[in-house]
Design an enzyme around this catalytic site. Sequence first.
Site, short mmCIF file in Angstrom:
data_model
loop_
_atom_site.label_atom_id
_atom_site.label_comp_id
_atom_site.label_asym_id
_atom_site.label_seq_id
_atom_site.Cartn_x
_atom_site.Cartn_y
_atom_site.Cartn_z
N LYS A 39 28.56 12.10 21.61
CA LYS A 39 29.75 12.71 20.98
C LYS A 39 30.04 14.12 21.48
O LYS A 39 30.49 14.98 20.72
CB LYS A 39 29.59 12.74 19.45
N THR A 42 31.43 12.69 26.50
CA THR A 42 30.93 11.78 27.54
C THR A 42 32.05 10.90 28.10
O THR A 42 32.20 10.76 29.32
CB THR A 42 29.84 10.86 26.95
N HIS A 102 22.12 9.80 27.84
CA HIS A 102 22.00 10.77 26.73
C HIS A 102 20.58 11.35 26.67
O HIS A 102 20.28 12.13 25.77
CB HIS A 102 22.29 10.09 25.39
N TYR A 190 32.73 21.18 26.27
CA TYR A 190 33.94 20.48 25.85
C TYR A 190 35.07 21.47 25.58
O TYR A 190 36.20 21.29 26.03
CB TYR A 190 33.60 19.70 24.56
N ARG A 256 38.76 9.41 18.76
CA ARG A 256 39.07 9.64 17.34
C ARG A 256 40.15 10.68 17.22
O ARG A 256 41.31 10.38 17.02
CB ARG A 256 37.79 10.06 16.59
N LYS A 257 39.79 11.96 17.39
CA LYS A 257 40.75 13.03 17.20
C LYS A 257 40.87 13.94 18.43
O LYS A 257 41.94 14.46 18.73
CB LYS A 257 40.32 13.86 15.98
P1 A3P Z 1 36.09 13.39 17.97
O1 A3P Z 1 35.27 12.43 17.17
O2 A3P Z 1 35.89 14.81 17.53
O3 A3P Z 1 37.52 13.03 18.06
P2 A3P Z 1 31.64 10.86 23.44
O4 A3P Z 1 32.60 10.44 24.48
O5 A3P Z 1 30.54 11.72 23.97
O6 A3P Z 1 31.16 9.70 22.64
O7 A3P Z 1 32.43 11.82 22.46
C1 A3P Z 1 33.51 11.34 21.70
C2 A3P Z 1 34.37 12.51 21.31
O8 A3P Z 1 35.18 12.90 22.42
C3 A3P Z 1 35.33 12.14 20.19
O9 A3P Z 1 35.55 13.35 19.48
C4 A3P Z 1 36.53 11.70 20.98
O10 A3P Z 1 37.73 11.70 20.26
C5 A3P Z 1 36.56 12.74 22.08
N1 A3P Z 1 37.29 12.30 23.28
C6 A3P Z 1 37.31 11.08 23.84
N2 A3P Z 1 38.09 11.05 24.92
C7 A3P Z 1 38.60 12.30 25.06
C8 A3P Z 1 39.51 12.90 26.00
N3 A3P Z 1 40.03 12.21 26.99
N4 A3P Z 1 39.80 14.20 25.82
C9 A3P Z 1 39.28 14.91 24.81
N5 A3P Z 1 38.43 14.40 23.89
C10 A3P Z 1 38.09 13.10 24.01
#
Ligand code: A3P
Length: 298
Positions: A39, A42, A102, A190, A256-257
């Site tokens: 999260k 990635t 991870h 990020y 998600r957001k």
């Molecule tokens: P949120 O839950 O805060 O929205 P991972 O990819 O490591 O699993 O992390 C997921 C997080 O990255 C989520 O955060 C997701 O919404 C966000 N995310 C996924 N794709 C993204 C993108 N293209 N740009 C910015 N954030 C992104």
Amino acid sequence: GGYTQVYEGGLTFATVRGAGHQQHFQAEDTDILLCSGPKSGTTWLKAILFAVMNRGRYASGESPLLTSGPHDLIPFMEFDLYMHNESPDLEHLPPPRIFSTHLPYASLASSIEESNCKIVYICRNPLDQLISHWHFVSKLRRANVDPLPFEQVFEYFCSGKHNFGPFWDHVLGYWKASLENPNKVLFLKYEDLKEDITFHLKRLAEFLGCPFSMEEENQGFIDEISKLCSFENLKNLDINKTGRRLDMIPNSMYFRKGEVGDWANYLTASMAERLEKLMEEKFSGSGLTFKLSCKPSP
Ligand code: A3P
């Protein structure tokens, strides 16, 4: 019990998951490893890495990112490659091979340190990481089990119970490696990517030994990649709305957001204060800091 194990299992989880990779993975000098805590961005970085390394290879509108989830294009070592197979056949993949993990820095296969492969690490401020992870794990959980109260998850986080080891140790492991060996380990945040994606796309391409040429810049490659990989674009693709990773986890769960500072909608003032104190304490003297909110728009 999968949900509590995610937290309480901690490093045991990481060790079990990482065992096959540690014993068998043979890194090559041309490999690229995307390392991250869960999260932390990635999925975003997978899309970016794929797009940067394959730029110019596909006509616009034909990028595999439009029809495959980022996780299908770049596999996780511990989940996709080594979980059910001790020695997956990776030798025939054309270079540069791109893998993700991870696992903490100290748990990587020794061949990674010994080779000239590159590591790109991405992390995120702990407050947003905690909230994002909590949402993700809650959705993963089977519907018939009571949700773990957020207060409990918060305590786990503070005391370092996390599925790939304590947040602080994970980040510091890669941070130190990037200071000691900046040509091998690129450390990204990020929040910085959110603030200036163009700068970071250039930095990433340079680090990987394939900087954008003047011609590529003039042709708008950088803009195209940042748009292709943007949260809005990826989230709204059919493949990411309806597809599943490993035929199990809906791709939509990875979008998600996508904001900096969403923690403010969930953490009480005293929780936020406690995490900020912990950050100060754990990162003191390391030179590492995190932004907790985005710049207000001008
Ligand atoms: P949120 O839950 O805060 O929205 P991972 O990819 O490591 O699993 O992390 C997921 C997080 O990255 C989520 O955060 C997701 O919404 C966000 N995310 C996924 N794709 C993204 C993108 N293209 N740009 C910015 N954030 C992104």
